[in-house]
Structures are given as structure tokens and as C-alpha cells.
Enzyme design. Structure first.
Site, PDB file in Angstrom:
ATOM      1  N   GLY A  30       0.831  -1.063  -0.057  1.00  0.00           N
ATOM      2  CA  GLY A  30      -0.382  -0.019  -0.119  1.00  0.00           C
ATOM      3  C   GLY A  30       0.744   1.596   0.240  1.00  0.00           C
ATOM      4  N   HIS A  31       2.006   0.887   0.829  1.00  0.00           N
ATOM      5  CA  HIS A  31       2.753   2.488   0.776  1.00  0.00           C
ATOM      6  C   HIS A  31       3.751   2.118  -0.331  1.00  0.00           C
ATOM      7  CE1 HIS A  31       2.909   0.828   5.481  1.00  0.00           C
ATOM      8  NE2 HIS A  31       2.239   2.761   5.441  1.00  0.00           N
ATOM      9  N   GLY A 141      -2.769   6.996   1.397  1.00  0.00           N
ATOM     10  CA  GLY A 141      -3.577   5.894   1.434  1.00  0.00           C
ATOM     11  C   GLY A 141      -5.555   6.108   1.350  1.00  0.00           C
ATOM     12  N   ASP A 144      -6.755   5.016   4.968  1.00  0.00           N
ATOM     13  CA  ASP A 144      -7.860   5.618   6.675  1.00  0.00           C
ATOM     14  C   ASP A 144      -8.289   7.329   5.823  1.00  0.00           C
ATOM     15  OD1 ASP A 144      -6.315   4.020   8.662  1.00  0.00           O
ATOM     16  OD2 ASP A 144      -4.611   4.842   7.212  1.00  0.00           O
ATOM     17  N   VAL A 170      -4.885  -0.874  -1.467  1.00  0.00           N
ATOM     18  CA  VAL A 170      -4.144  -2.051  -1.646  1.00  0.00           C
ATOM     19  C   VAL A 170      -4.487  -3.410  -0.570  1.00  0.00           C
ATOM     20  CG1 VAL A 170      -2.367  -3.491  -2.359  1.00  0.00           C
ATOM     21  CG2 VAL A 170      -2.496  -1.032  -3.133  1.00  0.00           C
TER      22      VAL A 170
HETATM   23  O1  PAF Z   1      -1.318   6.935   8.170  1.00  0.00           O
HETATM   24  C1  PAF Z   1      -0.386   7.040   8.398  1.00  0.00           C
HETATM   25  O2  PAF Z   1       0.293   6.054   8.863  1.00  0.00           O
HETATM   26  C2  PAF Z   1      -0.064   8.354   9.488  1.00  0.00           C
HETATM   27  O3  PAF Z   1      -0.886   8.393  10.375  1.00  0.00           O
HETATM   28  C3  PAF Z   1       0.525   9.240   8.891  1.00  0.00           C
HETATM   29  C4  PAF Z   1      -0.206   9.917   8.052  1.00  0.00           C
HETATM   30  C5  PAF Z   1       2.524   8.851   8.898  1.00  0.00           C
HETATM   31  C6  PAF Z   1       0.586  10.719   9.928  1.00  0.00           C
HETATM   32  O4  PAF Z   1       1.572  10.562  11.291  1.00  0.00           O
END
Ligand code: PAF
Length: 298
Positions: A30-31, A141, A144, A170
Site C-alpha cells: 500500500g505504501h 492511502g 484511512d 491495496v
Molecule cells: O497514516 C499514517 O501512517 C499516519 O497516520 C501518518 C499520516 C504517517 C501520520 O503519522
């Protein structure tokens, strides 16, 4: 790829259009899809890696949140990022924070209702990343969903010029939305967790069949979770993409969000439903062909 620890070093290395992918590490596909999107659209791609204490409640999993910075660095380098910004706590919060960013209304229901203070922590750290790194675009993503609404509103309210981009969820091949916290699930919990995406897919089908009632769509999302032993539903809510307010009918861009607890793990999923030329189109995300990298040996 350069690994840097300070805002100043990250800023100095960026040139042209800078794309930021904010993360808390323990990366998965996903990242990487966010890094890919940034790579397509930007000259410099910066990934930030910081487990932000401000967004964890006192009983939440800050201490045990999964961490593997070496593997994260390998993954973002392989994905073609230019800069990995991994600040120590003293760079991110050098002094006691007397300032907090709090976004009203859009953080009221759903996650905001169940995790008091969580979105203040998210909005504050993302505002700091925007102020310190000055990205032209930032990638989040869609999983969230309420976080995305909150970040968009924060950026607008505080006049950050950063364009906020939301990318599709994903999923594992069986539908489970990827999350770093999925590694907490034992096999029985993993089976129970699948009921969430079954509900999400059923909602997408119902929207395509023409169903528009919020209550009806919420029941469709909730049913597989409620029928499954070993999983407890927190909510199934049809909400506005602009405000996160719950919606009685699908009459503007929305997401149907589900949150549930399996053992000690909270899981989130949703389907974004956008008005397009051809009608209301559900975005259920993309599926992997094989198990996520989360389960592979380092
Ligand atoms: O979605 C995340 O992983 C976190 O909430 C974020 C946006 C990196 C902020 O710490």
C-alpha cells in the site's frame, strides 16, 4: 537514495516538484503504491518514516507498533524514492509541544469518536511535515478515509499549498485491506478479518445495482461481520468525502467505512464511491496476486 534525519537536509536535497509520502514505517505494498504515484508525478520523492507518539492513545500500541527501519529503507530505495526522511524524536519534537493542530467537525464521528485525540496527533504531525519539508504534493492511502478528509481540511484551513492525493486501497488476494497491523492477526483472526472486505465488496455490488439508501448500504456492510464469530463491529457508516459527516443517501461523493476489532487488533476498510460520467462508481482498490511482503522473511 539518501537517508536524512533533519528537515534541513531533506529540504536541501529536494528539487523541482517534491512529492511526500508520509508513513509510520513497517511498509507494505500500500505504501509502495503511494511511492509509485509520487514517482510518476514528481521530480523528487521523499518518504517520511516516523512513528508519531502524538496520535496514539494511552492504551494503544505505540510501544509495540511494528518497526523494521532497515527493511523499510530497502523497500523505498527499490521503489525509486530519492529521500528517506527518518527523523529522531528530538528533530520532530525538539521542545515540549505547546501548539496543536485540531480539525473540528470532520474528526467527530467514526475513528475520531472512538480514538479521542488521535486526529489532533495526525493533523499536528502532518502539518509539521508540510511546514518542514514544503512538499508540492502529498500522498495518502484511501484506507484511512477519515484521515484523508482531515488532512485535506487541515491543509486548506492552514493555507498549505500542498496538493493532497488519495490513492486506492491495496488488498491481499482474499480482499483483506493491507495494514501494518495485519501482522498481529493469528490464523483464526485472519479468517474472521476477511468478513470486513466481504461486506465492502457487497456494498460495491449493491451500489452498482442502484441501491442509494445509507441505512441499507450500512446493513449490507455490517452483515458479514456480525455473522462472523471472533470479530466485533465498531461501525459501518456511509460518510461524505468532503466532511466525514454521515449520509442518509448516496447523493454526493462518499465512502462506506467499516471498523472492527479482532482480538487486540482494530481493522479499517472502506469503499469510496465517486460520481463519474457513468454514475456512482465504487473504488474497491486493487488486489495483490500473492501474500503481502509483510509476511515475507527479511
Ligand atoms: O497514516 C499514517 O501512517 C499516519 O497516520 C501518518 C499520516 C504517517 C501520520 O503519522
Amino acid at each position: 537514495m539518501e537517508i536524512v534525519r533533519t528537515f534541513a537536509d531533506a529540504r536541501a536535497l529536494g528539487s523541482g516538484r517534491v512529492g511526500l509520502v508520509p508513513t509510520m514505517g513497517y511498509l507494505h505494498e500500500g505504501h509502495i503504491s503511494l511511492v509509485d504515484a509520487a514517482r510518476r508525478e514528481c521530480d523528487t520523492v521523499t518518504v517520511s518514516l516516523f512513528v508519531n507518539p502524538l496520535q496514539f492513545g494511552p492504551t494503544e500500541d505505540l510501544a509495540s507498533y511494528p518497526r523494521d527501519p532497515d527493511r523499510d529503507a530497502e523497500m523505498v530505495a527499490a521503489a525509486g524514492a530519492d529521500i528517506l526522511f527518518a527523523p529522531p524524536l528530538a528533530e520532530m519534537y525538539p521542545t515540549e509541544m505547546l501548539t496543536a493542530v485540531s480539525v473540528a467537525d470532520v474528526t467527530e464521528g467514526m475513528e475520531g469518536g472512538l480514538r479521542p485525540g488521535h486526529f489532533d496527533g495526525v493533523a499536528t504531525v502532518v502539518a509539521k511535515l508540510f511546514a518542514g519539508l514544503v512538499p508540492d504534493r502529498a500522498y495518502f492511502g484511501r484506507k484511512d478515509a477519515q484521515q484523508l478528509v482531515t488532512v485535506r481540511r487541515m491543509a486548506t484551513d492552514l493555507s498549505f499549498p500542498t496538493v493532497i492525493v488519495g490513492e486506492p486501497i491495496v488488498r491481499e488476494s482474499d480482499g483483506l485491506a493491507l495494514s501494518s497491523r495485519n501482522i498481529y492477526l493469528d490464523p483464526a483472526e485472519r479468517t474472521a478479518a476477511r468478513s470486513i472486505s466481504r461486506g465492502i465488496m457487497a456494498v460495491a455490488g449493491a451500489v452498482l445495482e442502484g441501491k442509494r439508501s445509507g441505512a441499507e448500504l450500512e446493513l449490507i456492510a455490517a452483515a458479514p461481520v456480525n455473522e462472523e464469530p471472533g470479530i466485533d463491529l465498531d461501525y459501518a457508516t456511509l460518510a461524505s468525502q468532503d466532511t466525514s459527516a454521515s449520509m442518509a443517501n448516496l447523493d454526493r461523493p462518499a465512502f462506506l467505512a467499516v471498523a472492527a476489532r479482532v482480538g487486540r487488533t482494530r481493522l479499517l476498510d472502506n469503499v469510496h464511491i465517486d460520481l463519474t460520467d457513468t454514475g456512482w462508481t465504487p473504488d474497491v482498490g486493487v488486489r495483490l496476486d500473492e501474500p503481502s511482503i509483510l509476511y515475507r522473511e527479511a
